[in-house]
Design a protein around this motif. Structure first.
Motif, PDB file in Angstrom:
ATOM      1  N   GLY A  89      38.518  -6.770 -11.639  1.00 13.93           N
ATOM      2  CA  GLY A  89      38.404  -7.054 -13.061  1.00 13.93           C
ATOM      3  C   GLY A  89      37.831  -5.887 -13.842  1.00 13.93           C
ATOM      4  N   CYS A  90      37.074  -5.014 -13.163  1.00 11.43           N
ATOM      5  CA  CYS A  90      36.470  -3.877 -13.866  1.00 11.43           C
ATOM      6  C   CYS A  90      37.495  -2.804 -14.212  1.00 11.43           C
ATOM      7  CB  CYS A  90      35.317  -3.293 -13.058  1.00 11.43           C
ATOM      8  SG  CYS A  90      35.768  -2.460 -11.524  1.00 11.43           S
ATOM      9  N   PHE A  91      38.760  -2.978 -13.764  1.00  9.43           N
ATOM     10  CA  PHE A  91      39.819  -2.028 -14.088  1.00  9.43           C
ATOM     11  C   PHE A  91      40.777  -2.573 -15.146  1.00  9.43           C
ATOM     12  CE2 PHE A  91      38.842  -1.287  -9.500  1.00  9.43           C
ATOM     13  CZ  PHE A  91      38.205  -0.064  -9.649  1.00  9.43           C
ATOM     14  N   ALA A  92      40.440  -3.697 -15.764  1.00  6.98           N
ATOM     15  CA  ALA A  92      41.341  -4.346 -16.728  1.00  6.98           C
ATOM     16  C   ALA A  92      41.699  -3.418 -17.882  1.00  6.98           C
ATOM     17  CB  ALA A  92      40.709  -5.623 -17.266  1.00  6.98           C
ATOM     18  N   THR A  93      42.968  -3.469 -18.272  1.00  6.74           N
ATOM     19  CA  THR A  93      43.448  -2.635 -19.379  1.00  6.74           C
ATOM     20  C   THR A  93      44.068  -3.454 -20.510  1.00  6.74           C
ATOM     21  OG1 THR A  93      45.560  -2.318 -18.220  1.00  6.74           O
ATOM     22  CG2 THR A  93      43.867  -0.615 -17.921  1.00  6.74           C
ATOM     23  N   LYS A  94      44.082  -4.772 -20.362  1.00 12.94           N
ATOM     24  CA  LYS A  94      44.628  -5.640 -21.410  1.00 12.94           C
ATOM     25  C   LYS A  94      43.745  -6.873 -21.561  1.00 12.94           C
ATOM     26  CE  LYS A  94      49.464  -4.215 -20.842  1.00 12.94           C
ATOM     27  NZ  LYS A  94      50.840  -4.654 -20.517  1.00 12.94           N
ATOM     28  N   PRO A  95      43.844  -7.549 -22.718  1.00 18.83           N
ATOM     29  CA  PRO A  95      43.019  -8.737 -22.942  1.00 18.83           C
ATOM     30  C   PRO A  95      43.281  -9.832 -21.909  1.00 18.83           C
ATOM     31  CG  PRO A  95      43.982  -7.978 -24.993  1.00 18.83           C
ATOM     32  CD  PRO A  95      44.650  -7.204 -23.900  1.00 18.83           C
ATOM     33  N   ASN A  96      42.274 -10.652 -21.705  1.00 16.28           N
ATOM     34  CA  ASN A  96      42.351 -11.770 -20.771  1.00 16.28           C
ATOM     35  C   ASN A  96      43.285 -12.853 -21.313  1.00 16.28           C
ATOM     36  OD1 ASN A  96      41.159 -14.621 -20.128  1.00 16.28           O
ATOM     37  ND2 ASN A  96      40.508 -13.323 -18.443  1.00 16.28           N
ATOM     38  N   LYS A  97      44.338 -13.189 -20.566  1.00 23.62           N
ATOM     39  CA  LYS A  97      45.337 -14.147 -21.047  1.00 23.62           C
ATOM     40  C   LYS A  97      44.770 -15.549 -21.291  1.00 23.62           C
ATOM     41  CE  LYS A  97      49.746 -16.330 -19.783  1.00 23.62           C
ATOM     42  NZ  LYS A  97      50.267 -16.372 -21.163  1.00 23.62           N
ATOM     43  N   PRO A  98      43.967 -16.127 -20.391  1.00 26.51           N
ATOM     44  CA  PRO A  98      43.446 -17.465 -20.668  1.00 26.51           C
ATOM     45  C   PRO A  98      42.649 -17.555 -21.964  1.00 26.51           C
ATOM     46  CG  PRO A  98      43.186 -16.959 -18.346  1.00 26.51           C
ATOM     47  CD  PRO A  98      43.635 -15.693 -19.024  1.00 26.51           C
ATOM     48  N   MET A 143      35.759 -10.332 -25.202  1.00 29.74           N
ATOM     49  CA  MET A 143      36.253  -8.969 -25.011  1.00 29.74           C
ATOM     50  C   MET A 143      35.121  -7.964 -24.828  1.00 29.74           C
ATOM     51  SD  MET A 143      39.356  -8.885 -27.811  1.00 29.74           S
ATOM     52  CE  MET A 143      40.697 -10.086 -27.770  1.00 29.74           C
ATOM     53  N   TYR A 144      33.906  -8.378 -25.188  1.00 37.10           N
ATOM     54  CA  TYR A 144      32.736  -7.518 -25.026  1.00 37.10           C
ATOM     55  C   TYR A 144      31.835  -8.018 -23.899  1.00 37.10           C
ATOM     56  CZ  TYR A 144      33.856  -5.071 -29.357  1.00 37.10           C
ATOM     57  OH  TYR A 144      34.475  -4.296 -30.324  1.00 37.10           O
ATOM     58  N   GLY A 145      32.289  -9.053 -23.158  1.00 41.06           N
ATOM     59  CA  GLY A 145      31.486  -9.626 -22.095  1.00 41.06           C
ATOM     60  C   GLY A 145      32.033  -9.326 -20.721  1.00 41.06           C
ATOM     61  N   PHE A 146      32.307 -10.382 -19.952  1.00 42.51           N
ATOM     62  CA  PHE A 146      32.739 -10.217 -18.567  1.00 42.51           C
ATOM     63  C   PHE A 146      34.248 -10.035 -18.413  1.00 42.51           C
ATOM     64  CE2 PHE A 146      28.553 -12.104 -17.718  1.00 42.51           C
ATOM     65  CZ  PHE A 146      28.098 -11.206 -16.766  1.00 42.51           C
ATOM     66  N   VAL A 147      34.978  -9.971 -19.522  1.00 44.41           N
ATOM     67  CA  VAL A 147      36.421  -9.706 -19.439  1.00 44.41           C
ATOM     68  C   VAL A 147      36.779  -8.528 -20.343  1.00 44.41           C
ATOM     69  CG1 VAL A 147      37.164 -11.987 -18.679  1.00 44.41           C
ATOM     70  CG2 VAL A 147      36.840 -11.571 -21.123  1.00 44.41           C
ATOM     71  N   GLN A 148      35.950  -7.493 -20.309  1.00 49.83           N
ATOM     72  CA  GLN A 148      36.224  -6.284 -21.075  1.00 49.83           C
ATOM     73  C   GLN A 148      37.476  -5.583 -20.550  1.00 49.83           C
ATOM     74  OE1 GLN A 148      32.902  -3.620 -21.535  1.00 49.83           O
ATOM     75  NE2 GLN A 148      31.450  -5.279 -21.919  1.00 49.83           N
ATOM     76  N   PHE A 149      38.032  -4.723 -21.378  1.00 48.77           N
ATOM     77  CA  PHE A 149      39.207  -3.952 -20.986  1.00 48.77           C
ATOM     78  C   PHE A 149      39.177  -2.613 -21.709  1.00 48.77           C
ATOM     79  CE2 PHE A 149      40.110  -6.921 -24.382  1.00 48.77           C
ATOM     80  CZ  PHE A 149      40.677  -6.140 -25.368  1.00 48.77           C
ATOM     81  N   LYS A 150      39.953  -1.660 -21.197  1.00 44.57           N
ATOM     82  CA  LYS A 150      39.981  -0.308 -21.747  1.00 44.57           C
ATOM     83  C   LYS A 150      41.435   0.134 -21.920  1.00 44.57           C
ATOM     84  CE  LYS A 150      36.047   0.319 -18.672  1.00 44.57           C
ATOM     85  NZ  LYS A 150      36.322  -0.967 -18.001  1.00 44.57           N
TER      86      LYS A 150
END
Length: 325
Positions: free
Chosen positions: A175-184, A236-243
């Motif tokens: 999850g720390c490599f996420a590059t898009k918003p969390n779908k749920p 988006m600023y918590g545990f489901v951040q993305f870059k």
């Protein structure tokens, strides 16, 4: 080259377990049916005597191993720093809990233990002799919003390298490599009345590294009309951040690969084409496959969107195996 096996953390099947649709044996059987070569047991969720392990529970786990061909390969510990009403646990108390978990992991035959980064780098150093004595490799979970290049994780790297120990290291969560918003979270906001345009504006603020307070002010009038938008932006600023991309984080992963004992294959939604929509597995898995890593990528389905957990776990295992070919 790497020697990667696929596993499942039983947390992935937590919803049918908690609903009573599957008992613990049913969860283990399902994990085997889905192609897991081993599983991570979430101790606080699935061991009745946690933080201790009884002889009867060990016997149950061994019977399941005989019946279904798989056993626990990682003991997922829970560092409950806030378990007391009036204060947080001291470092001494957290070290003592971690030692208890190491003993329990060993009793179950696990040679890997997932520890949370509530245990400080100094605390990790203190438990190293116990990890070595019980042959349990203790890995600090690298969980979003932390990553292999954030300072708090680099502080652990310093301790690991100073000790030279092979028994303390990491369990990176993809999850720390996420590059898009969390779908749920995105879909939940849409269902509550947010528009795609509003959500895209929120995600762009996150991509642009606009501070959270400033982003909230920019979106203030929209949030007043649709409070769910505020929840989505906050996530988006918590545990489901993305870059925008995860190149720097993957370079950091390469550096710490010798200290990795297990990988958490986080997934929020895997589509019918075996693609995780927010985490770029197509970039992550090759980095691992080209390394000297020997261990498991353990599927960890985060059941936030109400999708079928068995279907999602099945898709994720298939996706990882496909990318490893």
């Amino acid at each position: 080259m790497a020697n990667v096996k696929t596993g499942i953390t039983l947390f992935s099947l937590g919803t049918p377990y908690l609903k009573g649709e599957l008992d613990l044996e049913g969860v283990i059987r399902t994990a085997a049916e889905l192609g897991a070569e081993g599983y991570e047991i979430v101790a606080a969720q699935m061991i009745p005597s946690y933080p201790y392990v009884t002889d009867e529970f060990v016997e149950f786990i061994e019977k399941c191993r005989e019946k279904y061909g798989i056993g626990p390969i990682c003991y997922s510990a829970n560092m409950d720093r806030g378990m007391l009403r009036d204060r947080d646990l001291t470092e001494d108390e957290m070290v003592a809990r971690a030692i208890t978990d190491i003993i329990s992991a060993n009793k179950l035959g696990c040679t890997v233990m997932r520890e949370q980064y509530l245990l400080s780098p100094h605390g990790l150093e203190r438990i190293e002799p116990y990890a070595k004595s019980y042959n349990v490799h203790v890995g600090i979970e690298i969980h979003n919003p932390e990553s292999p290049i954030t300072q708090s994780i680099l502080d652990y790297v310093e301790v690991i390298e100073q000790t030279g120990s092979k028994y303390i290291g990491f369990v990176p969560d993809f999850g720390c490599f996420a590059t898009k918003p969390n779908k749920p979270y995105w879909d939940r906001a849409l269902a509550a009345g947010a528009t795609v345009q509003q959500l895209e504006k929120c995600s762009q603020l996150r991509y642009d590294d606009v501070p959270m307070e400033e982003a909230m002010k920019i979106m203030e009038s929209d949030i007043e009309k649709c409070p769910a938008l505020g929840g989505a932006l906050n996530s988006m600023y918590g545990f489901v951040q993305f870059k925008k991309d995860c190149k720097a984080e993957l370079e950091g992963l390469k550096r710490i690969m010798p200290y990795c004992f297990e990988m958490h294959g986080k997934c929020h939604y895997v589509d019918e084409n075996l693609h995780e929509v927010s985490i770029p597995y197509e970039e992550i898995v090759p980095v691992i496959a080209e390394s000297d890593y020997s261990g498991y990528i353990v599927t960890e389905y985060e059941d936030e969107g109400g999708y079928d957990s068995i279907e999602q776990t099945t898709r994720h295992v298939a996706m990882v195996k496909k990318l490893l070919r």
